[in-house]
Design an enzyme around this catalytic site. Structure first.
Site, PDB file in Angstrom:
ATOM      1  CG  ASP A 156      17.530  61.993  68.516  1.00  0.00           C
ATOM      2  OD1 ASP A 156      18.732  61.916  68.156  1.00  0.00           O
ATOM      3  OD2 ASP A 156      17.199  62.295  69.672  1.00  0.00           O
ATOM      4  CB  CYS A 647      -5.403  53.102  53.233  1.00  0.00           C
ATOM      5  SG  CYS A 647      -5.690  51.388  52.776  1.00  0.00           S
TER       6      CYS A 647
END
Length: 665
Positions: A156, A647
């Site tokens: 991160d 999608c």
């Protein structure tokens, strides 16, 4: 872990040695004897346990030194101590040597001992706390009774102004960064100082140097500094011995995820080194080892609750965006819109990224896997997602060609399954590939190797190269059954579509019109009769159904599914110039799943009694299970560009409650 060592005595001289609690010292009294010596006696401090071992039999020695033993090559001494010394060289063992009938010793050898405690400790029992000297800390085992510490890749970015992940450099800028790391404690106990010539060293192997990093906090009460001591170019670090009872706290970060050439296991060692003479290498006399497994990247299936829904804002998808927003408002998750300045005209957010997570006993956070696709959304995961407690990982091929199959619409994961007694409590990854021996498109090897190396969601390859776009989300998805620990596999089915249309034709609805009100779709009037009478379309869809059935059989075998676990959703495909399939009408299986709420592509099927017969049919299949069907119009913003609702959206989900280290791959 070195637990026994030999110390050599020398008659007429004093030998100093450091003893580490929990070990055993062996010494050969025979080879140290002066000429003419035939027997020996022993004296020792009360803090030392001395045993005479002859031919494998041990006899404990009292401290007074009156008893004698015959010297022989098979006689040795075994020494141990139970407590750390308070002063250096304060305990001793004296060996007196005698002639055969002599009453006075002809010579003696002395061993002066300093006992210290050294233990390199980690959270080997996986309860979030570093315990003391776990006997299984050097190994790593899977399962609910398994042992071994866990490490997160520090992927991160806790410092917003840094360009990359925290693990990309050797610096720590905040305590938040340390919280992503696993703690490791070096515990020592002993006198204020060690005898001259001893050093304590932390070290890693060259092969682990690019996989693990270790930090030390200097001056923890006054202006903390975070010192990088191991990893990359740093293979060892000399630890200052402070005397008394001490605990030195270190922070360990993972630098790399498991991959084809990396099992995920790394080891860190501490050794006590002994000095002999100048220009002579130091000798290790004690070593303690801890082993970590780097936490795998884990995908989240549709059955897990959603946290955030991501969708791109385009010039032409305002109505789609509005419908998705209305759907999300029914759930307990939030909508996150990727605006045009960031998406730069790329609407396929499902294809660019896949959300997952990593977890250790002390912490976990989401991690986005960035696909090699690198469309105009390529900056989105780094610029918009990477941040505090939100990680990033990618795999880029060096020499392979990136194809449509490398987009992550071609990467899905099943719910948990059990196959022939083998449990997959985190499900199995599903990727699309080419038909065996066809030499067609395949997901790039570097991504496949990465997915395989995570071990906890063993991948299954399906056959998707028969499709123009070639993604598994074009013919399958999973839905939960609300209130039950069950799910259903939804599969596109051309045979189900033809069966439905024939039923409607028999009922007298052969002239029912598809795409009603969508003049832009085609100048031709498309009816049920025209579709059923189109022989080439029928033959094409018979072939496509064979492709679907091939995948159906794989899924049934690899996920241990039966026909009752599968629901067929009507679908039609048409063949393009490359003899691959593209959806004839919006492909309903390409849906977004938000708990019980389903966002399904609106199929614009034949209107029977002013209702779409495809919608009515699908509602009849899914709503009795407790699922709510919302049909979303994606025909102009997505379908015409060869994609659908799934999608054009992406979902970050809550992690599994099941802990990955409890499974056995």
């Amino acid at each position: 872990m070195l637990r026994e060592r030999t110390v050599r005595l020398q008659y007429g001289s004093r030998v100093e040695a450091v003893y580490v609690l929990g070990t055993q010292l062996w010494t050969d009294v025979y080879s140290a004897a002066p000429a003419g010596a035939k027997t020996f006696s022993l004296k020792h401090s009360e803090g030392v346990k001395v045993e005479v071992v002859r031919d494998g039999e041990a006899e404990e020695v009292v401290t007074n030194g009156k008893q004698r033993w015959a010297l022989s090559p098979s006689t040795t001494l075994r020494l141990s101590m139970a407590q750390a010394s308070t002063e250096a060289s304060s305990d001793k063992v004296t060996v007196n040597y005698y002639e055969e009938d002599g009453s006075a010793p002809i010579d003696q050898a002395g061993l002066f001992l300093t006992a210290i405690e050294i233990s390199l400790d980690v959270d080997a029992d996986r309860d979030g706390e570093v315990e003391k000297n776990n006997p299984k800390k050097a190994s790593w085992t899977w399962g609910p009774e398994g042992q071994g510490a866990i490490l997160l890749v520090n992927c991160d970015r806790d410092t917003p102004w840094l360009p990359k992940e925290d693990c990309s450099d050797e610096k720590v800028y905040s305590k938040q960064d340390l919280q992503d790391m696993s703690q490791m404690i070096l515990r020592t106990k002993g006198p204020d100082r060690l005898p001259a010539g001893y050093e304590i060293v932390l070290y890693i192997s060259m092969s682990d140097s690019d996989k693990v990093g270790v930090f030390y906090v200097e001056n923890p009460f006054f202006g903390q500094r975070y010192i990088h001591i191991l990893g990359r170019q740093k293979l060892y670090h000399v630890v200052k011995y402070t005397g008394g009872s001490a605990e030195l706290l270190f922070f360990v970060e993972g630098l790399r995820f498991p991959d084809e050439s990396f099992s995920g296991l790394v080891s860190i060692h501490v050794s006590l080194l002994e000095y002999m003479a100048e220009d002579i290498p130091l000798t290790p006399i004690f070593t303690d080892t801890v082993t970590f497994r780097i936490a795998p990247w884990i995908m989240t299936p549709n059955i897990l609750p959603p946290v955030s829904v991501f969708v791109c804002c385009m010039k032409d998808n305002y109505l789609f965006l509005k419908e998705v927003k209305n759907l999300v408002e029914k759930t307990n998750c939030e909508l996150k819109v990727c605006f045009q300045y960031m998406n730069r005209g790329d609407r396929w957010i499902q294809d660019e990224i896949e959300f997952g997570y990593i977890e250790a006993p002390h912490k976990g956070f989401p991690v986005v896997l960035d696909s090699p696709r690198d469309g105009n959304l390529k900056d989105f995961p780094i610029k918009q997602l990477l941040g505090p407690d939100f990680g990033y990982v990618t795999r880029e091929p060096l020499f392979e060609t990136v194809t449509s199959l490398d987009s992550f619409g071609n990467l899905e994961v099943s719910p948990p399954v059990t196959v022939n007694g083998k449990a997959y409590p985190l499900g199995r990854i599903l990727i699309g590939s080419s038909f065996p021996l066809s030499g067609g498109r395949r997901m790039t090897k570097v991504v496949r190797d990465f997915l395989q190396a995570q071990q906890v969601q063993a991948p299954v390859e399906l056959y998707s190269d028969w499709l123009t776009v070639g993604h598994v989300d074009e013919f399958m998805t999973f839905v939960p059954i609300p209130g039950k620990k069950e799910f259903r596999l939804l599969m596109a089915s051309t045979s189900a579509c033809y069966q439905l249309f024939r039923e409607k034709q028999k009922e007298g609805h052969g002239e029912a019109i598809m795409f009603k009100g969508l003049g832009g779709m085609s100048s031709k009037r498309i009816t049920i009769n025209k579709i059923l009478s189109n022989e080439s379309l029928t033959q094409e869809n018979q072939y496509f159904q064979r492709c679907l059935d091939w995948n159906r059989d794989i899924l049934k075998k690899e996920l241990a599914l039966t026909e009752k676990d599968i629901i067929d959703l009507p679908a039609l495909f048409k063949m393009d110039e490359d003899r691959q399939a593209r959806a004839f009408f919006p492909n309903m299986v390409n849906m977004i799943v938000l708990d019980k709420d389903l966002g399904i592509p609106k199929p614009f099927g034949p209107q029977v009694e002013e209702e779409c017969c495809l919608e009515t049919h699908v509602r009849g299949l899914l709503e009795p299970l407790g699922l709510a069907c919302t049909f979303i119009d994606d025909i102009s913003a997505y379908h015409k560009f060869l994609g659908e609702v799934h999608c054009g959206t992406n979902v970050r989900r809550k992690p599994f409650t099941f802990k990955w280290w409890h499974m056995v791959p």
